[in-house]
Design a protein around this motif. Sequence first.
Motif, short mmCIF file in Angstrom:
data_model
loop_
_atom_site.label_atom_id
_atom_site.label_comp_id
_atom_site.label_asym_id
_atom_site.label_seq_id
_atom_site.Cartn_x
_atom_site.Cartn_y
_atom_site.Cartn_z
N ASP A 297 -4.81 3.85 -11.08
CA ASP A 297 -5.88 4.40 -11.76
C ASP A 297 -6.44 3.82 -13.15
O ASP A 297 -7.71 4.31 -13.71
N ALA B 26 0.89 -1.20 0.03
CA ALA B 26 0.11 -0.08 -0.04
C ALA B 26 0.74 1.37 0.07
O ALA B 26 0.78 2.24 -0.77
N TYR C 135 -13.38 -3.21 -11.41
CA TYR C 135 -13.17 -2.10 -10.49
C TYR C 135 -12.91 -0.81 -11.49
O TYR C 135 -12.42 0.20 -10.80
N LYS D 150 -10.07 -5.98 -4.64
CA LYS D 150 -10.44 -4.60 -4.42
C LYS D 150 -9.16 -4.00 -4.30
O LYS D 150 -9.02 -2.91 -4.45
N LYS D 151 -8.48 -4.74 -3.15
CA LYS D 151 -7.38 -4.15 -2.68
C LYS D 151 -6.29 -3.83 -3.86
O LYS D 151 -5.48 -2.73 -4.03
N ALA E 213 -6.97 -3.54 -7.30
CA ALA E 213 -7.55 -2.41 -7.85
C ALA E 213 -7.34 -0.99 -7.19
O ALA E 213 -6.70 0.18 -8.17
N SER E 214 -7.30 -0.88 -6.00
CA SER E 214 -7.05 0.22 -5.31
C SER E 214 -5.78 1.01 -5.50
O SER E 214 -5.40 2.34 -5.20
N TYR E 215 -4.78 0.39 -5.81
CA TYR E 215 -3.37 0.58 -6.20
C TYR E 215 -3.31 1.56 -7.20
O TYR E 215 -2.42 2.40 -7.38
N TYR F 252 -6.14 -0.14 -15.33
CA TYR F 252 -5.72 -1.25 -15.50
C TYR F 252 -5.61 -1.87 -16.83
O TYR F 252 -6.08 -1.81 -17.86
#
Length: 418
Positions: free
Chosen positions: A159, A98, A182, A152-153, A155-157, A161
């Motif tokens: 902007d 993260a 996502y 989800k985690k 994807a959260s990294y 894909y």
Amino acid sequence: MQTIDKFNFAGKKAFVRVDFNVPLDENFNITDDTRIRAALPTLKKILADGGSIIIGSHLGRPKGPADKFSLKHIIKHVSELLGVDVQFANDCMGNEAAEKTAALKPGEVLLLENLRFYAEEQGKPFIANDASDEEKAAAKKAVKESQKAFTKKLASYADCYVNDAFGTAHRAHASTALIASYFDVDHKMFGYLMEKEVKAVNKILNDIHRPFTAIMGGSKVSSKIEIIDNLLNKVDNLIITGGMTYTFTKAKGGKIGLSICEDDKLDLALDLLKKAKEKGVNIVLAVDAKIADSFSNDAHTRFCAVNEIPDEWEGLDIGPKTEEIFAKVIKESKTILWNGPTGVFEFDNFTHGSRSVGEAIVEATKNGAFSLVGGGDSVACVNKFNLGKGVSYVSTGGGALLEAIEGKVLPGIAAIEK
Ligand code: AMP
């Protein structure tokens, strides 16, 4: 649909799923870096735009974290090829990932640790085979539930894909398909490699110039039934070769000695021949074989009719008459698909047939045919005989390519296209 060429990555963090599942020797040196090189155009485009990259990949088939399957072994080589010092996160989840993804600046690249250290990547629990059915079901349910948070985690990294991992496109895994949901349609896309693969498969399936010839080799009918079945709806000529030859020959009443044969597939072989006849497909089978008195490169060899193999002998490659027949069909073709060798090409004394097929394909390609080679061993053949430059496209996908040609929708492709 968004495309990598149109998208401007300036100031954006891209999660790029690649297939860096490269072979390593006992000292963790990469013995074949084709898969890394194949992703370079995508990675370089993102950096050239002024974006940053979070690379996600699997390596091997770990059941939980294991040093042997760590992607740390490839950092140095990826850095050299990319010309950028690649950072590494020891875990694709957790605080380190993260923090490092949050701190990533334009032009920087972060490689995440092997995604398959988590069962959530594949959505399949790491559970002993001797677990009870209830234990297996409970573990599966638990992984499916935690898979959402895992995806989800990841994807959260980022902007946006980018999927450039054709080799795993036939799997609905967290990072190859599920993650796409996502991102909106403007922020998910194929990488260049994936685009090329999808285009090549579409050409073979939907933009056929005739005659269309498929050459299916390999060892077993059972692993190629679905693909043969689907190809019967598409091709004009179907060359069935490799170990499959002998199941068909025996089914037709021939003597095959000790040659590889699936006795429980004899009826199926006859069914396929019947179906081909009904559909007007010309099935081309070997007429002669290079036979050996043992399964070894050093065996005594000779040529004989494919249906008259003596009891103690086995067919390990096609013979010269068959080479000529195959070459004629191939050279007259305008679309060509090759999957699987004509014989045990791993033994140097039984490579001749596969090489002659490869050379005929190269000649047909020179004369304007579109040729696609793919699916494991045929790629190894093309590389062994140095014929790669002479064919239109060599696919990087094994199972993924075969499933696409079987007519299946690949989850990794569908997730971007929808
Ligand atoms: P596949 O993985 O099904 O594409 O099969 C490829 C394998 O088939 C290669 O390892 C070949 O050695 C094997 N193969 C091809 N022809 C023969 C044959 N005549 N007898 C035994 N194995 C064969």
